[in-house]
Design a protein around this motif. Structure first.
Motif, PDB file in Angstrom:
ATOM      1  N   CYS A  30       0.853  -1.179   0.000  1.00 27.68           N
ATOM      2  CA  CYS A  30       0.000   0.000   0.000  1.00 27.68           C
ATOM      3  C   CYS A  30       0.892   1.234   0.000  1.00 27.68           C
ATOM      4  O   CYS A  30       1.680   1.429   0.924  1.00 27.68           O
ATOM      5  CB  CYS A  30      -0.899  -0.017   1.233  1.00 27.68           C
ATOM      6  SG  CYS A  30      -2.142   1.267   1.217  1.00 27.68           S
ATOM      7  N   ARG A  53      -9.502   8.300   1.051  1.00 26.92           N
ATOM      8  CA  ARG A  53      -9.874   7.003   1.622  1.00 26.92           C
ATOM      9  C   ARG A  53      -8.716   6.012   1.488  1.00 26.92           C
ATOM     10  O   ARG A  53      -8.404   5.269   2.414  1.00 26.92           O
ATOM     11  CB  ARG A  53     -11.130   6.475   0.936  1.00 26.92           C
ATOM     12  CG  ARG A  53     -11.603   5.168   1.521  1.00 26.92           C
ATOM     13  CD  ARG A  53     -12.916   4.683   0.940  1.00 26.92           C
ATOM     14  NE  ARG A  53     -12.970   4.829  -0.503  1.00 26.92           N
ATOM     15  CZ  ARG A  53     -14.001   5.373  -1.153  1.00 26.92           C
ATOM     16  NH1 ARG A  53     -15.045   5.803  -0.489  1.00 26.92           N
ATOM     17  NH2 ARG A  53     -13.994   5.466  -2.451  1.00 26.92           N
ATOM     18  N   LYS A  56      -6.008   6.903   4.058  1.00 26.27           N
ATOM     19  CA  LYS A  56      -6.422   6.516   5.417  1.00 26.27           C
ATOM     20  C   LYS A  56      -6.293   5.001   5.601  1.00 26.27           C
ATOM     21  O   LYS A  56      -5.856   4.536   6.649  1.00 26.27           O
ATOM     22  CB  LYS A  56      -7.861   6.958   5.700  1.00 26.27           C
ATOM     23  CG  LYS A  56      -8.032   8.451   5.821  1.00 26.27           C
ATOM     24  CD  LYS A  56      -7.177   9.016   6.917  1.00 26.27           C
ATOM     25  CE  LYS A  56      -7.930   9.069   8.207  1.00 26.27           C
ATOM     26  NZ  LYS A  56      -7.175   9.715   9.272  1.00 26.27           N
ATOM     27  N   MET A  57      -6.665   4.229   4.573  1.00 25.56           N
ATOM     28  CA  MET A  57      -6.550   2.789   4.642  1.00 25.56           C
ATOM     29  C   MET A  57      -5.081   2.379   4.779  1.00 25.56           C
ATOM     30  O   MET A  57      -4.744   1.509   5.580  1.00 25.56           O
ATOM     31  CB  MET A  57      -7.148   2.141   3.393  1.00 25.56           C
ATOM     32  CG  MET A  57      -7.072   0.636   3.391  1.00 25.56           C
ATOM     33  SD  MET A  57      -7.549  -0.094   1.825  1.00 25.56           S
ATOM     34  CE  MET A  57      -6.204   0.445   0.778  1.00 25.56           C
ATOM     35  N   CYS A  58      -4.195   3.037   4.035  1.00 27.19           N
ATOM     36  CA  CYS A  58      -2.769   2.726   4.131  1.00 27.19           C
ATOM     37  C   CYS A  58      -2.225   3.059   5.515  1.00 27.19           C
ATOM     38  O   CYS A  58      -1.424   2.302   6.069  1.00 27.19           O
ATOM     39  CB  CYS A  58      -1.980   3.497   3.072  1.00 27.19           C
ATOM     40  SG  CYS A  58      -2.257   2.892   1.400  1.00 27.19           S
ATOM     41  N   GLU A  59      -2.647   4.193   6.069  1.00 31.75           N
ATOM     42  CA  GLU A  59      -2.197   4.548   7.409  1.00 31.75           C
ATOM     43  C   GLU A  59      -2.632   3.506   8.428  1.00 31.75           C
ATOM     44  O   GLU A  59      -1.878   3.146   9.330  1.00 31.75           O
ATOM     45  CB  GLU A  59      -2.740   5.915   7.812  1.00 31.75           C
ATOM     46  CG  GLU A  59      -2.102   7.078   7.089  1.00 31.75           C
ATOM     47  CD  GLU A  59      -2.755   8.405   7.434  1.00 31.75           C
ATOM     48  OE1 GLU A  59      -3.672   8.421   8.293  1.00 31.75           O
ATOM     49  OE2 GLU A  59      -2.355   9.413   6.842  1.00 31.75           O
ATOM     50  N   GLU A  60      -3.861   3.004   8.297  1.00 33.26           N
ATOM     51  CA  GLU A  60      -4.351   1.981   9.222  1.00 33.26           C
ATOM     52  C   GLU A  60      -3.574   0.676   9.061  1.00 33.26           C
ATOM     53  O   GLU A  60      -3.266   0.016  10.048  1.00 33.26           O
ATOM     54  CB  GLU A  60      -5.831   1.744   9.004  1.00 33.26           C
ATOM     55  CG  GLU A  60      -6.700   2.895   9.442  1.00 33.26           C
ATOM     56  CD  GLU A  60      -8.164   2.696   9.097  1.00 33.26           C
ATOM     57  OE1 GLU A  60      -8.519   1.594   8.603  1.00 33.26           O
ATOM     58  OE2 GLU A  60      -8.940   3.635   9.295  1.00 33.26           O
ATOM     59  N   LEU A  61      -3.246   0.312   7.814  1.00 33.13           N
ATOM     60  CA  LEU A  61      -2.497  -0.919   7.592  1.00 33.13           C
ATOM     61  C   LEU A  61      -1.088  -0.816   8.124  1.00 33.13           C
ATOM     62  O   LEU A  61      -0.548  -1.775   8.686  1.00 33.13           O
ATOM     63  CB  LEU A  61      -2.468  -1.253   6.105  1.00 33.13           C
ATOM     64  CG  LEU A  61      -3.782  -1.725   5.500  1.00 33.13           C
ATOM     65  CD1 LEU A  61      -3.646  -1.894   4.011  1.00 33.13           C
ATOM     66  CD2 LEU A  61      -4.214  -3.021   6.133  1.00 33.13           C
ATOM     67  N   TYR A  62      -0.460   0.338   7.965  1.00 37.95           N
ATOM     68  CA  TYR A  62       0.910   0.506   8.436  1.00 37.95           C
ATOM     69  C   TYR A  62       0.969   0.610   9.962  1.00 37.95           C
ATOM     70  O   TYR A  62       1.988   0.297  10.554  1.00 37.95           O
ATOM     71  CB  TYR A  62       1.567   1.744   7.824  1.00 37.95           C
ATOM     72  CG  TYR A  62       1.950   1.544   6.375  1.00 37.95           C
ATOM     73  CD1 TYR A  62       2.544   0.378   5.936  1.00 37.95           C
ATOM     74  CD2 TYR A  62       1.725   2.543   5.436  1.00 37.95           C
ATOM     75  CE1 TYR A  62       2.896   0.200   4.614  1.00 37.95           C
ATOM     76  CE2 TYR A  62       2.084   2.383   4.118  1.00 37.95           C
ATOM     77  CZ  TYR A  62       2.675   1.207   3.715  1.00 37.95           C
ATOM     78  OH  TYR A  62       3.025   1.037   2.400  1.00 37.95           O
ATOM     79  N   SER A  63      -0.098   1.026  10.597  1.00 39.77           N
ATOM     80  CA  SER A  63      -0.095   1.162  12.052  1.00 39.77           C
ATOM     81  C   SER A  63      -0.300  -0.185  12.762  1.00 39.77           C
ATOM     82  O   SER A  63      -0.113  -0.272  13.961  1.00 39.77           O
ATOM     83  CB  SER A  63      -1.174   2.146  12.505  1.00 39.77           C
ATOM     84  OG  SER A  63      -2.450   1.613  12.242  1.00 39.77           O
ATOM     85  N   LEU A  64      -0.688  -1.218  12.024  1.00 39.21           N
ATOM     86  CA  LEU A  64      -0.905  -2.541  12.638  1.00 39.21           C
ATOM     87  C   LEU A  64       0.368  -3.184  13.013  1.00 39.21           C
ATOM     88  O   LEU A  64       1.342  -3.266  13.040  1.00 39.21           O
ATOM     89  CB  LEU A  64      -1.674  -3.469  11.693  1.00 39.21           C
ATOM     90  CG  LEU A  64      -3.098  -3.027  11.387  1.00 39.21           C
ATOM     91  CD1 LEU A  64      -3.720  -3.972  10.382  1.00 39.21           C
ATOM     92  CD2 LEU A  64      -3.942  -3.008  12.642  1.00 39.21           C
TER      93      LEU A  64
END
Length: 64
Positions: A30, A53, A56-64
């Motif tokens: 991503c 969008r 934001k999705m990439c930020e959520e994936l990288y924060s996992l």
């Protein structure tokens, strides 16, 4: 001859299955979309929403 046909079919099936991306691989690749502030006036609202969008999705994936 029969072994050759079976081997050829097995190679064909294996090559077809490796080309389909798995959902796990898609989630890991991503990239955040960057742009200049002046460009936001030139693109449509729908495209801006999709970019937002996606980021934001990439930020959520990288924060996992």
């Amino acid at each position: 001859m029969q072994k050759l046909i079976i081997l050829t079919c097995a190679i064909f099936v294996a090559s077809c299955t490796t080309n389909t991306p798995s959902p796990n691989n898609a989630l890991c690749q991503c990239d955040i979309i960057f742009g200049h502030a002046a460009d936001w006036d030139r693109i449509s609202d729908a495209l801006a929403r999709n970019i937002y969008r996606h980021n934001k999705m990439c930020e959520e994936l990288y924060s996992l």
